[in-house]
Design a protein around this motif. Structure first.
Motif, short mmCIF file in Angstrom:
data_model
loop_
_atom_site.label_atom_id
_atom_site.label_comp_id
_atom_site.label_asym_id
_atom_site.label_seq_id
_atom_site.Cartn_x
_atom_site.Cartn_y
_atom_site.Cartn_z
N PRO A 177 0.84 -1.21 0.00
CA PRO A 177 0.00 0.00 0.00
C PRO A 177 0.87 1.26 0.00
O PRO A 177 1.75 1.42 0.85
CB PRO A 177 -0.80 -0.11 1.31
CG PRO A 177 -0.58 -1.50 1.81
CD PRO A 177 0.73 -1.94 1.26
N VAL A 178 0.63 2.15 -0.92
CA VAL A 178 1.47 3.32 -1.11
C VAL A 178 1.35 4.33 0.04
O VAL A 178 2.27 5.11 0.29
CB VAL A 178 1.16 3.99 -2.47
CG1 VAL A 178 -0.21 4.68 -2.44
CG2 VAL A 178 2.25 4.96 -2.87
N THR A 179 0.23 4.32 0.76
CA THR A 179 0.04 5.31 1.83
C THR A 179 0.67 4.88 3.16
O THR A 179 0.71 5.68 4.10
CB THR A 179 -1.46 5.60 2.07
OG1 THR A 179 -2.14 4.39 2.39
CG2 THR A 179 -2.09 6.24 0.84
N VAL A 180 1.17 3.65 3.26
CA VAL A 180 1.82 3.23 4.50
C VAL A 180 3.23 2.69 4.29
O VAL A 180 4.01 2.56 5.25
CB VAL A 180 0.99 2.17 5.27
CG1 VAL A 180 -0.32 2.76 5.75
CG2 VAL A 180 0.75 0.92 4.43
N CYS A 181 3.58 2.36 3.05
CA CYS A 181 4.92 1.84 2.75
C CYS A 181 5.55 2.66 1.62
O CYS A 181 4.85 3.34 0.88
CB CYS A 181 4.85 0.36 2.32
SG CYS A 181 4.16 -0.76 3.55
N SER A 182 6.87 2.55 1.48
CA SER A 182 7.54 3.24 0.38
C SER A 182 8.88 2.57 0.10
O SER A 182 9.48 1.97 1.01
CB SER A 182 7.77 4.72 0.70
OG SER A 182 8.81 4.87 1.65
N PRO A 183 9.40 2.68 -1.12
CA PRO A 183 10.72 2.12 -1.43
C PRO A 183 11.81 2.71 -0.55
O PRO A 183 12.75 2.02 -0.14
CB PRO A 183 10.93 2.50 -2.90
CG PRO A 183 9.55 2.65 -3.46
CD PRO A 183 8.74 3.22 -2.33
N GLU A 184 11.69 4.01 -0.24
CA GLU A 184 12.70 4.67 0.59
C GLU A 184 12.73 4.07 2.00
O GLU A 184 13.82 3.89 2.59
CB GLU A 184 12.40 6.17 0.68
CG GLU A 184 12.55 6.93 -0.62
CD GLU A 184 11.40 6.71 -1.60
OE1 GLU A 184 11.60 6.95 -2.81
OE2 GLU A 184 10.31 6.30 -1.16
N VAL A 185 11.55 3.75 2.53
CA VAL A 185 11.48 3.14 3.86
C VAL A 185 12.08 1.74 3.83
O VAL A 185 12.82 1.35 4.75
CB VAL A 185 10.02 3.10 4.36
CG1 VAL A 185 9.87 2.18 5.57
CG2 VAL A 185 9.56 4.51 4.74
N PHE A 186 11.81 0.97 2.78
CA PHE A 186 12.36 -0.38 2.69
C PHE A 186 13.89 -0.35 2.64
O PHE A 186 14.57 -1.19 3.23
CB PHE A 186 11.82 -1.10 1.45
CG PHE A 186 10.39 -1.54 1.59
CD1 PHE A 186 9.94 -2.15 2.75
CD2 PHE A 186 9.48 -1.35 0.56
CE1 PHE A 186 8.63 -2.56 2.88
CE2 PHE A 186 8.16 -1.76 0.69
CZ PHE A 186 7.73 -2.37 1.86
N LYS A 187 14.43 0.64 1.95
CA LYS A 187 15.89 0.77 1.88
C LYS A 187 16.47 1.18 3.24
O LYS A 187 17.52 0.68 3.66
CB LYS A 187 16.28 1.77 0.79
CG LYS A 187 15.96 1.27 -0.61
CD LYS A 187 16.13 2.38 -1.66
CE LYS A 187 15.69 1.88 -3.04
NZ LYS A 187 15.69 2.97 -4.05
N ALA A 188 15.78 2.10 3.92
CA ALA A 188 16.25 2.57 5.23
C ALA A 188 16.16 1.46 6.28
O ALA A 188 16.93 1.45 7.25
CB ALA A 188 15.43 3.78 5.67
N MET A 189 15.24 0.53 6.08
CA MET A 189 15.01 -0.54 7.05
C MET A 189 16.26 -1.38 7.30
O MET A 189 16.44 -1.93 8.39
CB MET A 189 13.87 -1.45 6.54
CG MET A 189 13.35 -2.45 7.54
SD MET A 189 12.29 -3.68 6.75
CE MET A 189 11.13 -2.65 5.87
N GLU A 190 17.12 -1.47 6.31
CA GLU A 190 18.32 -2.30 6.45
C GLU A 190 19.23 -1.79 7.57
O GLU A 190 20.07 -2.53 8.08
CB GLU A 190 19.07 -2.35 5.13
CG GLU A 190 20.18 -3.38 5.06
CD GLU A 190 19.72 -4.79 5.39
OE1 GLU A 190 20.43 -5.47 6.14
OE2 GLU A 190 18.63 -5.19 4.90
N SER A 191 19.03 -0.52 7.97
CA SER A 191 19.87 0.05 9.03
C SER A 191 19.42 -0.39 10.43
O SER A 191 20.11 -0.10 11.41
CB SER A 191 19.85 1.58 8.96
OG SER A 191 18.56 2.09 9.27
N LEU A 192 18.29 -1.09 10.51
CA LEU A 192 17.85 -1.57 11.82
C LEU A 192 18.83 -2.61 12.35
O LEU A 192 19.18 -3.56 11.66
CB LEU A 192 16.45 -2.19 11.73
CG LEU A 192 15.93 -2.78 13.05
CD1 LEU A 192 15.51 -1.66 14.00
CD2 LEU A 192 14.78 -3.74 12.82
N GLU A 193 19.24 -2.43 13.58
CA GLU A 193 20.13 -3.39 14.24
C GLU A 193 19.28 -4.27 15.16
O GLU A 193 18.87 -3.85 16.24
CB GLU A 193 21.20 -2.66 15.04
CG GLU A 193 22.33 -3.54 15.51
CD GLU A 193 23.15 -4.15 14.37
OE1 GLU A 193 23.70 -5.26 14.55
OE2 GLU A 193 23.22 -3.52 13.27
#
Length: 312
Positions: free
Chosen positions: A37-53
């Protein structure tokens, strides 16, 4: 322990308002071959997610949409909150400034840096495939509770949810939805692919699988087993409190406080075998065939007890 979740309600409300201004074909986007869903997810967020430790004491819940993740998420959050209160560490879980939307893939690009600063234990939900999770989840041996539910009830619940939730495309008929479900056009991808991919991790010592149906049959035992898996030490009385607060009736009554306007949509029936009200003979045969082809012989497929819950 059923405290208001301001961040949850705010994110959902904003997403629904935004979705109401969009056409049906604008609601979803594709990322790595899967729709979201475009209003709750985004490609930018998916890429940033990799920084989660990820941490070894994280409490992670993974499940395909409409498998009961909000229900089991309540159980997990309550178990952790009860334990934290017992340890006189309640401030760390009640501070709204520290609150994040519980679904890992929903948020803004700065979410994961904020999460890296959160105190343990963090409770995290996700609908993502294992290969789409941050690599640190498996590298750091975070424990994952994998929740699965029979596909016919998942499809039935997803149909009603899609038609009540403006961030997802709605369907004029159940027949239209069934075609989309069976042809991999669903948000978060194909149900059968989801179970096939997670089946590769089903034997891992850091993964515990539980079915929606077994938890409905014996919630007390399920809660006890979940607490033991995550190493959450509670008394019988404390565990019983979690069991009582996680009844469908209790959660439905508190849904406006915990989930805002979405509550009435999330907590619709909470039963087993509701699929019998929608599936026709041809659809039953197609679902049975797909199950046999994709997951019947796998560990997760056998755990679902398909013959008990899904045979017409």
């Amino acid at each position: 322990m059923e405290k208001p979740r301001k961040k949850f309600i705010d994110v959902v409300d904003k997403a629904m308002v935004a979705a109401n201004t969009m056409d049906r074909d604008e609601l979803l986007f594709s990322y790595k071959g899967i729709l979201y869903p475009v209003t709750v997810c985004s490609p930018e967020v998916f890429k940033a997610m990799e920084s989660l430790e990820a941490r070894s004491d994280d409490v992670i819940l993974a499940g395909y949409p409409k498998s009961g993740t909000n229900w089991v998420g309540q159980i997990l959050s309550d178990l952790v909150a009860t334990f934290e209160k017992k340890m006189q560490n309640e401030e760390s879980i009640n501070d709204e400034d520290l609150e994040e939307f519980p679904y890992l893939e929903v948020g803004d690009t700065g979410k994961y840096e904020r999460m890296n600063k959160l105190p343990s234990r963090r409770v995290i939900f996700t609908h993502l495939l294992p290969d789409n999770l941050p690599r640190s989840v498996f590298q750091n041996k975070a424990k994952i509770l994998l929740l699965i539910r029979n596909p016919k009830d998942v499809a039935t619940s997803f149909y009603h949810f899609s038609n009540g939730m403006s961030v997802l495309p709605s369907y004029e008929t159940w027949d239209d939805f069934f075609i989309a479900f069976m042809t991999e056009k669903m948000p978060w991808g194909s149900y059968f692919n989801y179970l096939s991919e997670w089946n590769k991790y089903a034997e891992d010592e850091n993964v515990m699988t539980i079915t929606y149906e077994e938890l409905k049959e014996n919630r007390a035992l399920g809660v006890k087993n979940i607490a033991a898996f995550f190493g959450i030490s509670l008394t019988e009385e404390e565990l019983q409190g979690v069991v009582e607060r996680s009844s469908f009736q209790s959660m439905k009554e508190n849904s406006l406080k915990t989930h805002g306007a979405l509550g009435s949509i999330l907590f619709r029936k909470g039963g087993v075998s509701d699929w019998k009200s929608l599936f026709n003979e041809d659809q039953n045969e197609k679902m049975d065939k797909a199950f046999e082809e994709h997951i019947a012989g796998t560990k997760l497929g056998m755990k679902l007890k398909y013959d008990v819950y899904c045979r017409a």
